[in-house]
Scaffold this active site. Structure first.
Site, PDB file in Angstrom:
ATOM      1  N   ARG A  46      62.583  60.517  40.995  1.00  0.00           N
ATOM      2  CA  ARG A  46      62.385  59.071  41.183  1.00  0.00           C
ATOM      3  C   ARG A  46      63.728  58.350  41.231  1.00  0.00           C
ATOM      4  O   ARG A  46      63.954  57.477  42.080  1.00  0.00           O
ATOM      5  CB  ARG A  46      61.528  58.503  40.049  1.00  0.00           C
ATOM      6  CG  ARG A  46      60.087  58.993  40.034  1.00  0.00           C
ATOM      7  CD  ARG A  46      59.282  58.286  38.952  1.00  0.00           C
ATOM      8  NE  ARG A  46      57.986  58.924  38.750  1.00  0.00           N
ATOM      9  CZ  ARG A  46      57.647  59.622  37.671  1.00  0.00           C
ATOM     10  NH1 ARG A  46      58.525  59.767  36.672  1.00  0.00           N
ATOM     11  NH2 ARG A  46      56.458  60.182  37.568  1.00  0.00           N
ATOM     12  N   ASP A  59      47.346  75.099  34.552  1.00  0.00           N
ATOM     13  CA  ASP A  59      47.604  76.524  34.365  1.00  0.00           C
ATOM     14  C   ASP A  59      46.711  77.245  35.363  1.00  0.00           C
ATOM     15  O   ASP A  59      45.485  77.287  35.202  1.00  0.00           O
ATOM     16  CB  ASP A  59      47.261  76.929  32.928  1.00  0.00           C
ATOM     17  CG  ASP A  59      47.478  78.409  32.656  1.00  0.00           C
ATOM     18  OD1 ASP A  59      47.697  79.176  33.632  1.00  0.00           O
ATOM     19  OD2 ASP A  59      47.404  78.809  31.489  1.00  0.00           O
ATOM     20  N   ASP A  65      41.395  74.595  35.810  1.00  0.00           N
ATOM     21  CA  ASP A  65      42.629  73.916  36.210  1.00  0.00           C
ATOM     22  C   ASP A  65      42.834  73.999  37.724  1.00  0.00           C
ATOM     23  O   ASP A  65      43.274  73.027  38.356  1.00  0.00           O
ATOM     24  CB  ASP A  65      43.829  74.513  35.478  1.00  0.00           C
ATOM     25  CG  ASP A  65      43.912  74.061  34.023  1.00  0.00           C
ATOM     26  OD1 ASP A  65      42.893  73.546  33.509  1.00  0.00           O
ATOM     27  OD2 ASP A  65      44.974  74.222  33.400  1.00  0.00           O
ATOM     28  N   ASN A  86      53.089  77.659  45.935  1.00  0.00           N
ATOM     29  CA  ASN A  86      54.267  78.443  45.556  1.00  0.00           C
ATOM     30  C   ASN A  86      54.124  79.159  44.220  1.00  0.00           C
ATOM     31  O   ASN A  86      54.795  80.160  43.974  1.00  0.00           O
ATOM     32  CB  ASN A  86      55.488  77.521  45.501  1.00  0.00           C
ATOM     33  CG  ASN A  86      56.646  78.132  44.759  1.00  0.00           C
ATOM     34  OD1 ASN A  86      57.384  78.967  45.287  1.00  0.00           O
ATOM     35  ND2 ASN A  86      56.815  77.746  43.491  1.00  0.00           N
ATOM     36  N   TYR A 148      51.477  93.191  42.949  1.00  0.00           N
ATOM     37  CA  TYR A 148      52.254  92.074  43.496  1.00  0.00           C
ATOM     38  C   TYR A 148      52.233  92.147  45.019  1.00  0.00           C
ATOM     39  O   TYR A 148      51.930  91.158  45.699  1.00  0.00           O
ATOM     40  CB  TYR A 148      53.691  92.097  42.974  1.00  0.00           C
ATOM     41  CG  TYR A 148      54.502  90.921  43.462  1.00  0.00           C
ATOM     42  CD1 TYR A 148      54.398  89.682  42.833  1.00  0.00           C
ATOM     43  CD2 TYR A 148      55.357  91.030  44.558  1.00  0.00           C
ATOM     44  CE1 TYR A 148      55.117  88.586  43.286  1.00  0.00           C
ATOM     45  CE2 TYR A 148      56.085  89.948  45.011  1.00  0.00           C
ATOM     46  CZ  TYR A 148      55.966  88.725  44.375  1.00  0.00           C
ATOM     47  OH  TYR A 148      56.677  87.643  44.842  1.00  0.00           O
ATOM     48  N   LYS A 152      50.319  89.523  47.577  1.00  0.00           N
ATOM     49  CA  LYS A 152      51.087  88.848  48.619  1.00  0.00           C
ATOM     50  C   LYS A 152      50.607  89.247  50.016  1.00  0.00           C
ATOM     51  O   LYS A 152      50.653  88.433  50.952  1.00  0.00           O
ATOM     52  CB  LYS A 152      52.575  89.144  48.453  1.00  0.00           C
ATOM     53  CG  LYS A 152      53.208  88.478  47.228  1.00  0.00           C
ATOM     54  CD  LYS A 152      53.040  86.969  47.255  1.00  0.00           C
ATOM     55  CE  LYS A 152      53.823  86.279  46.152  1.00  0.00           C
ATOM     56  NZ  LYS A 152      53.639  84.807  46.171  1.00  0.00           N
TER      57      LYS A 152
END
Length: 256
Positions: A46, A59, A65, A86, A148, A152
């Site tokens: 800001r 989370d 969430d 991301n 992983y 991906k």
């Protein structure tokens, strides 16, 4: 004015996306777990850029969430024009050495959250006829390096399919496939990267700058860095048995 929502926004590539989006005048919605860290970053943005910054604690291992973030993306009163999926992390142990609950948690963040948030954003953006979805994957999506890589790989294939579905609607979907990048990612995962040669490392500001340029061009796949462009191209044509054999050697028990 354009509004961007970034998950995993207080560290690494996500933080760099938030910095660059704010610097070009976009309002930003920060999504992460650490409220204090987000508030400090929001104040910084800001003051430096004069943009509106919203803090949304979540989370993404928790489905409720993920649902709250999806509701924010679906808002018609305060529309989100850019989604950057991301958030993510890596596990040090191999699949069979982890508790299944640990693997389920990382799946929620790396794969399910991407699906749910892309669905919410994609529908809202398509109704307005404009918007961009950026899903952060990895060149590891072409390897066979545990879950992983598997997660991906899902993100990459999913995003390519989403881009095809959105073609002609005014909304784009881009999958970003970086390699090793100087961020907190490896330190947080307690991974020793000291032996990795310098030429394999990417610079986060350059990576994000190039990714946003690819999004503006409507590219479906963005691979930053010449070295990783070559690596990505090679991995798409190398016979899969050779890729798997490298993975088997990496997981072979030590004789010590």
């Amino acid at each position: 004015m354009t509004t961007a929502l970034v998950t995993g926004a207080t560290a690494g590539i996500g933080r760099e996306f938030a910095l660059q989006l704010a610097a070009r005048g976009d309002n930003v919605v920060l999504v992460a777990r650490d409220v204090a860290r987000m508030e400090a970053f929001a104040a910084e943005l800001r003051e430096a850029q004069g943009v509106e910054v919203e803090v949304l604690q979540a989370d993404l291992t928790r489905r409720e969430d993920i649902g709250r973030v999806a509701n924010r993306l679906a808002s018609t009163d305060a529309p989100v024009d850019i989604l950057v999926n991301n958030a993510g992390y890596s596990l040090k142990k191999s699949f069979l050495d982890n508790e299944v609950e640990v693997e389920e948690a990382v799946f929620e963040v790396l794969a399910r959250a991407v699906l749910v948030l892309s669905h919410a954003a994609g529908n809202a953006m398509r109704a307005r006829g404009r918007g961009s979805i950026i899903n952060v994957s990895s060149v590891a999506s072409l390897l066979t390096s545990g879950t992983y890589s598997a997660n991906k790989s899902y993100v990459s294939v999913f995003t390519e399919g989403l881009a095809a579905e959105l073609a002609g609607t005014g909304v784009t979907a881009t999958v970003l496939c970086p390699g090793f990048t100087h961020t907190e990612f490896h330190e947080r995962a307690d991974l020793d990267m000291s032996k990795l040669p310098d030429f394999m490392w990417l610079d986060a500001p350059r990576l994000v700058r190039d990714a946003l340029a690819d999004v503006d061009k409507g590219k479906v796949v963005s691979v930053p860095g010449r070295q990783y462009k070559a690596f990505y191209t090679a991995l798409r044509v190398i016979p899969r048995p050779l890729v798997r054999s490298r993975s088997r050697r990496a997981h072979r028990p030590s004789s010590d």
